[in-house]
Design a protein around this motif. Structure first.
Motif, PDB file in Angstrom:
ATOM      1  N   ARG A 106       5.580   2.369  -9.040  1.00  0.00           N
ATOM      2  CA  ARG A 106       5.037   1.510  -7.983  1.00  0.00           C
ATOM      3  C   ARG A 106       4.930   2.239  -6.645  1.00  0.00           C
ATOM      4  N   GLU A 107       6.002   2.914  -6.248  1.00  0.00           N
ATOM      5  CA  GLU A 107       6.019   3.551  -4.933  1.00  0.00           C
ATOM      6  C   GLU A 107       4.955   4.633  -4.821  1.00  0.00           C
ATOM      7  N   ARG A 108       4.823   5.440  -5.859  1.00  0.00           N
ATOM      8  CA  ARG A 108       3.813   6.505  -5.821  1.00  0.00           C
ATOM      9  C   ARG A 108       2.400   5.932  -5.898  1.00  0.00           C
ATOM     10  N   MET A 109       2.268   4.756  -6.523  1.00  0.00           N
ATOM     11  CA  MET A 109       0.960   4.077  -6.488  1.00  0.00           C
ATOM     12  C   MET A 109       0.587   3.722  -5.056  1.00  0.00           C
ATOM     13  N   LYS A 110       1.548   3.209  -4.313  1.00  0.00           N
ATOM     14  CA  LYS A 110       1.275   2.855  -2.915  1.00  0.00           C
ATOM     15  C   LYS A 110       0.894   4.086  -2.100  1.00  0.00           C
ATOM     16  N   LYS A 111       1.653   5.196  -2.297  1.00  0.00           N
ATOM     17  CA  LYS A 111       1.340   6.417  -1.548  1.00  0.00           C
ATOM     18  C   LYS A 111      -0.034   6.968  -1.926  1.00  0.00           C
ATOM     19  N   ALA A 112      -0.355   6.908  -3.229  1.00  0.00           N
ATOM     20  CA  ALA A 112      -1.676   7.405  -3.667  1.00  0.00           C
ATOM     21  C   ALA A 112      -2.796   6.539  -3.104  1.00  0.00           C
ATOM     22  N   PHE A 113      -2.560   5.233  -3.013  1.00  0.00           N
ATOM     23  CA  PHE A 113      -3.582   4.347  -2.434  1.00  0.00           C
ATOM     24  C   PHE A 113      -3.792   4.665  -0.955  1.00  0.00           C
ATOM     25  N   GLN A 114      -2.695   4.951  -0.233  1.00  0.00           N
ATOM     26  CA  GLN A 114      -2.830   5.325   1.169  1.00  0.00           C
ATOM     27  C   GLN A 114      -3.585   6.642   1.317  1.00  0.00           C
ATOM     28  N   LYS A 115      -3.326   7.596   0.410  1.00  0.00           N
ATOM     29  CA  LYS A 115      -4.093   8.850   0.445  1.00  0.00           C
ATOM     30  C   LYS A 115      -5.565   8.608   0.144  1.00  0.00           C
ATOM     31  N   LEU A 116      -5.822   7.690  -0.793  1.00  0.00           N
ATOM     32  CA  LEU A 116      -7.217   7.421  -1.185  1.00  0.00           C
ATOM     33  C   LEU A 116      -8.022   6.885  -0.014  1.00  0.00           C
ATOM     34  N   ILE A 117      -7.454   5.936   0.732  1.00  0.00           N
ATOM     35  CA  ILE A 117      -8.226   5.334   1.831  1.00  0.00           C
ATOM     36  C   ILE A 117      -8.283   6.240   3.055  1.00  0.00           C
TER      37      ILE A 117
ATOM     38  N   ASP B  95      -3.684  -5.270   4.122  1.00  0.00           N
ATOM     39  CA  ASP B  95      -3.133  -4.701   5.352  1.00  0.00           C
ATOM     40  C   ASP B  95      -3.424  -3.213   5.443  1.00  0.00           C
ATOM     41  N   MET B  96      -3.301  -2.493   4.333  1.00  0.00           N
ATOM     42  CA  MET B  96      -3.579  -1.061   4.347  1.00  0.00           C
ATOM     43  C   MET B  96      -5.061  -0.790   4.645  1.00  0.00           C
ATOM     44  N   VAL B  97      -5.916  -1.573   4.036  1.00  0.00           N
ATOM     45  CA  VAL B  97      -7.357  -1.361   4.234  1.00  0.00           C
ATOM     46  C   VAL B  97      -7.757  -1.682   5.661  1.00  0.00           C
ATOM     47  N   LYS B  98      -7.143  -2.694   6.254  1.00  0.00           N
ATOM     48  CA  LYS B  98      -7.476  -3.054   7.637  1.00  0.00           C
ATOM     49  C   LYS B  98      -7.133  -1.945   8.614  1.00  0.00           C
ATOM     50  N   SER B  99      -6.144  -1.142   8.294  1.00  0.00           N
ATOM     51  CA  SER B  99      -5.747  -0.050   9.184  1.00  0.00           C
ATOM     52  C   SER B  99      -6.455   1.260   8.866  1.00  0.00           C
ATOM     53  N   SER B 100      -7.467   1.233   7.995  1.00  0.00           N
ATOM     54  CA  SER B 100      -8.181   2.445   7.603  1.00  0.00           C
ATOM     55  C   SER B 100      -9.619   2.368   8.105  1.00  0.00           C
ATOM     56  N   GLN B 101     -10.424   3.335   7.648  1.00  0.00           N
ATOM     57  CA  GLN B 101     -11.830   3.363   8.040  1.00  0.00           C
ATOM     58  C   GLN B 101     -12.680   2.362   7.268  1.00  0.00           C
ATOM     59  N   TYR B 102     -12.085   1.689   6.286  1.00  0.00           N
ATOM     60  CA  TYR B 102     -12.828   0.718   5.468  1.00  0.00           C
ATOM     61  C   TYR B 102     -12.422  -0.715   5.845  1.00  0.00           C
ATOM     62  N   VAL B 103     -12.500  -1.041   7.128  1.00  0.00           N
ATOM     63  CA  VAL B 103     -12.033  -2.350   7.602  1.00  0.00           C
ATOM     64  C   VAL B 103     -12.838  -3.476   6.966  1.00  0.00           C
ATOM     65  N   GLU B 104     -14.131  -3.244   6.741  1.00  0.00           N
ATOM     66  CA  GLU B 104     -14.973  -4.323   6.217  1.00  0.00           C
ATOM     67  C   GLU B 104     -14.634  -4.692   4.779  1.00  0.00           C
ATOM     68  N   LEU B 105     -13.863  -3.836   4.071  1.00  0.00           N
ATOM     69  CA  LEU B 105     -13.491  -4.156   2.699  1.00  0.00           C
ATOM     70  C   LEU B 105     -12.354  -5.173   2.618  1.00  0.00           C
ATOM     71  N   ALA B 106     -11.678  -5.429   3.724  1.00  0.00           N
ATOM     72  CA  ALA B 106     -10.537  -6.341   3.691  1.00  0.00           C
ATOM     73  C   ALA B 106     -10.965  -7.750   3.284  1.00  0.00           C
ATOM     74  N   ASN B 107     -12.086  -8.205   3.838  1.00  0.00           N
ATOM     75  CA  ASN B 107     -12.567  -9.549   3.479  1.00  0.00           C
ATOM     76  C   ASN B 107     -12.990  -9.623   2.016  1.00  0.00           C
ATOM     77  N   ASP B 108     -13.587  -8.545   1.532  1.00  0.00           N
ATOM     78  CA  ASP B 108     -13.975  -8.526   0.123  1.00  0.00           C
ATOM     79  C   ASP B 108     -12.748  -8.573  -0.790  1.00  0.00           C
ATOM     80  N   LEU B 109     -11.663  -7.932  -0.355  1.00  0.00           N
ATOM     81  CA  LEU B 109     -10.435  -8.000  -1.140  1.00  0.00           C
ATOM     82  C   LEU B 109      -9.874  -9.421  -1.158  1.00  0.00           C
TER      83      LEU B 109
END
Length: 846
Positions: free
Chosen positions: A319-330, A402-416
């Motif tokens: 789980r933890e490494r999934m979160k870190k990988a998702f942060q790297k992805l965005i 929350d992670m997406v809102k703090s990244s360059q893909y802010v518009e994806l937050a509503n889609d999520l």
């Protein structure tokens, strides 16, 4: 004052304009002897002096020529002197022969600087193609042309032709090498040409899936030390092993290629590492794959590798490494400029023209595609890990948002957030889905429109049409150009049978999005409901041009042609439906019905039989098949169909009577008697069953005939009394309570009179049981009616076709299942009735 001069007389401002220089008089040149002599001789052809003699002035040195000393002559018109010679000095040598001049004076010679008087130039010497060098050059050109033709054939998909060209190029290249060896030029072999031939041949083998041959060709190149950088081709060999699912060998060759590529080619090494990670994933070795992907994300991160890394972590459940990988992805940089640079400014016209030119160019399209791909990977990764990284999927979605809102893909937050609501739908938690979607009512217009569209869809599925219409209106208010919202609004009006207004909303949706196939489909249904068949036909024909293999569209076209009484066209479209969905029982039954209407019984039987095989619970098809076998005098085969109808509709006595009738018609009277007795046990008040029991018992001379005759009399009497009561009740309701009592008393007397008349009519029947010779002629009075009644409406236990799958963003409930007419059989079976002389087995279509 000495510089001051007084004008004695006024100057003429226009003086000097009429002065004439005779040098420019070209009209008198023909009469100028000096000029004519200069033209005919080399007298006037001397170039001016351009160099100075040391220590002297240019004009002070006399000039010498081959004609000796000459005195400069002045023409009669004052022409300037050219090529003059002074003091008898010899003229210096000058390079004027190439311009057509000669050193000796020839009288009467003409001016011919181009040498045209010498005639045409001699023809070029023909190239001798018999020399070995020329043969080698021609052969090399042929090999290069064959390689080019092979590549061109492969680019247009002609793989077999490209392979043939590559093989021919290989044969000619070997012939070229032998010819060089024969001429002693083996040291001058064109290695680049040999490399090109072998590489192209290996590629064409691979494209044609001839992997062993391709590997052999690559091996020839790799083992030849004369080819530079041939080790890179081991990547191609590893790709072939990957296609062959020989994963260990693929990894081996990828690593060999990686060893032979220097660190200067960083991008190539990263791609090979990515291939190694993918192979490890295929082998299920997620730890090794994670090692490769983590190295890539640390050296040169990219979207695809980040997504693959999340998948590997998901596979091992970290789980933890999934979160870190998702942060790297965005946080992966895409290297794409903002869209603000494509917004034209009002001041600079030239820059606006440049922006308009690059707004839709190939580079901008590539940037858009890369951004769409990145958003797709991020959305997929969030939906994948959200139910896993936290205790509940809702908490996981909130973390991803929350992670997406703090990244360059802010518009994806509503889609999520909307995907969170759709996940609630998949879990059948409609209340939570509705609550989640309602939170978007105060968001911006785009998100609000999408949420309201989904809410309208949900309420429509729940048959809460008022709420569905309210949210459809809200979605249209937020975004009037949303075609899904317009379709939902039209669907609510369609359900209310307001087809005209529904059609208007469908047309508006088509104006906003001409490729909206749902709007065009529902518009055709609306026109069909309004009986505007030609317009409906036009809609479905347009839709068929877009969706070539849609069985629903083709079925609607067939139904429209059937309504237009064009049976042949209807059959043609249904045949296309069968070609797409050969197991559709409704389409097969409809084909059988149309062929039956055309009088083609054998073809109709074939389609009805195929429909029965795929869906053996369609009561109309079962009825038609049973009636067909009775009509063709194969009553034994009809029994199995009526028995199945009995299983489907056990409360309908009709099918059981038909089973007994088939036994009786086929001569199995004992089985028929048992069947009738079983029917009488289940339905003791059925008059037809008792009548046949009386007939069969009479014919077979059984003692039970009197018992069944008595029961028949009682049942008929009760039937008449019920009918009289119903009749008197209707009359009493019209005449009043008092007259109703009088009518009921009169009806009792009528019932008694009817019962007496029935007993008189029945007595000859009882007497006939005593005389067997008479019964053989008068007790066979059973036959089917020529005009058949329609069966009662049946509740089919199964659906022939699954309903149309709906997208989450809009609803299209008006699929062909709503409009498909039931393909009922035209043959109807009527209960047997009596005839005076003999049993008739007639069964005619309606």
């Amino acid at each position: 004052m000495e510089n001051v001069h007084l004008a004695l007389e006024e100057e003429d401002l226009y003086s000097g304009y009429n002065d004439y220089n005779p040098t420019f008089d070209s009209e008198e040149l023909e009469n100028d002897a000096g000029f004519q002599q200069a033209v005919r001789t080399s007298h006037g052809r001397r170039p001016p002096m351009t160099a100075k003699f040391p220590g002297t002035a240019i004009g002070a040195r006399p000039l010498g020529t081959s004609f000796g000393s000459r005195i400069p002559m002045t023409s009669s018109m004052g022409r300037p002197v050219t090529g003059a010679v002074q003091d008898g000095a010899a003229r210096p040598m000058t390079a004027v022969r190439a311009a057509g001049y000669t050193s000796s004076l020839t009288r009467g010679s003409t001016f011919d600087p181009l040498g045209q008087s010498r005639g045409p130039a001699p023809s070029l010497e023909a190239k001798n193609e018999d020399t070995p060098e020329e043969k080698i050059k021609i052969l090399e050109k042929k090999v290069n042309d064959l390689i080019e033709e092979s590549c061109m054939a492969q680019s247009i998909g002609a793989l077999q032709l490209s392979l043939e060209k590559a093989k021919e190029a290989g044969r000619k290249e070997r012939a070229l090498v032998r010819q060089r060896e024969q001429t002693g030029n083996a040291d001058h072999i064109n290695l680049d040409l040999t490399y090109s031939v072998l590489l192209n041949l290996a590629n064409q083998y691979e494209n044609n899936e001839m992997y062993p041959e391709a590997l052999n060709s690559y091996q020839v190149i790799v083992k030849n030390k004369m080819f530079n950088n041939a080790g890179r081709l081991k990547v191609n060999m590893a790709n072939i092993y990957f296609k062959q699912k020989n994963y260990p060998k693929a990894i081996k060759f990828y690593r060999m290629a990686l060893d032979q590529i220097s660190n200067a080619h960083k991008e190539m090494r990263i791609k090979i590492m990515q291939n190694i990670g993918v192979v490890f994933v295929r082998m299920g070795q997620y730890s090794d794959a994670i090692t490769s992907f983590e190295h890539i994300m640390s050296e040169s991160p990219n979207i695809k590798t980040g997504f693959n890394l999340i998948l590997c972590y998901y596979a091992i459940g970290d789980r933890e490494r999934m979160k870190k990988a998702f942060q790297k992805l965005i946080s992966v940089p895409l290297g794409i400029d903002d869209d603000d640079k494509y917004i034209p400014s009002n001041d600079d016209t030239s820059s606006n023209m440049v922006i308009e030119a690059i707004k839709n160019d190939k580079l901008h399209q590539m940037e858009r595609d890369l951004k769409v791909l990145a958003e797709k990977y991020i959305m997929t990764a969030a939906k994948l890990i959200a139910p896993t990284i936290e205790t509940s999927f809702a908490t996981g979605f909130d973390w991803c948002v929350d992670m997406v809102k703090s990244s360059q893909y802010v518009e994806l937050a509503n889609d999520l957030e909307i995907n969170k609501a759709i996940t609630y739908l998949r879990q059948k938690d409609f209340n939570q889905a509705v609550e989640t979607l309602k939170t978007f009512e105060k968001k911006d217009s785009r998100v609000k429109s999408a949420a309201a569209t989904n809410l309208s869809f949900l309420h429509f599925l729940e048959k809460e049409y008022e709420q569905a219409e309210r949210y459809a209106d809200l979605a249209m208010t937020a975004d009037r150009y949303n075609p899904a919202a317009l379709i939902n609004k039209g669907n609510t009006l369609f359900v209310k049978q307001d087809y005209e207004k529904a059609a208007e909303f469908y047309k508006e949706a088509l104006r906003n999005d001409s490729s909206c196939t749902e709007a065009l489909y529902n518009l055709g249904l609306s026109y069909k409901k309004l009986n505007r068949l030609e317009e409906a036909l036009d809609c479905f024909l347009k839709l068929h041009a877009i969706l070539r293999n849609s069985a629903q569209v083709m079925y609607q076209l067939a139904h429209l042609y059937e309504l237009l009484e064009d049976s042949q066209q209807a059959i043609e479209w249904l045949m296309q439906v069968i070609s797409v969905t050969p197991t559709d029982p409704q389409a097969l039954a409809k084909l059988g019905e149309l062929h039956d209407g055309e009088g083609d019984k054998s073809q109709a039987f074939q389609y009805y039989y195929d429909s029965f095989r795929y869906f053996p619970s369609n009561i109309d098809v079962i009825e038609w098949l049973g009636a067909y076998y009775i009509e063709t005098q194969f009553c034994e085969k009809a029994i199995q169909y009526f028995e199945r109808a009995t299983l489907i509709q056990p409360t309908q006595v009709k099918w059981q009577l038909m089973v007994a009738s088939c036994y009786r018609r086929s001569g199995n009277y004992q089985k028929a008697l048992e069947t009738y007795k079983d029917i009488h046990h289940k339905f003791p008040e059925n008059v037809e069953c008792l009548r046949f029991l009386v007939r069969l018992c009479t014919d077979m001379g059984l003692n039970e005939v009197q018992e069944y005759a008595t029961k028949l009399k009682k049942v008929e009497k009760m039937k008449e009394m019920r009918e009289q009561r119903v009749k008197s009740g209707r009359e009493g309701s019209a005449r009043g309570r008092r007259e109703g009592r009088e009518g009921s008393g009169g009806s009792a007397e009528d019932v008694k009179a009817v019962a007496q008349s029935e007993s008189k009519q029945l007595s000859p029947l009882l007497d006939s049981g005593k005389d067997s010779s008479h019964s053989s002629n008068s007790t066979k009075g059973e036959r089917l009616s020529a005009r058949m009644r329609s069966l009662p409406a049946s509740n089919e236990p199964y659906e022939a076709n699954s309903p149309k799958e709906l997208d989450a963003s809009y609803v299209d409930p008006l699929g062909p299942q709503m409009e498909r007419p039931k393909t009922g059989a035209k043959k109807r079976v009527e209960d047997d009735d009596f005839a005076d002389e003999e049993l008739g087995d007639d069964l005619l279509p309606e």
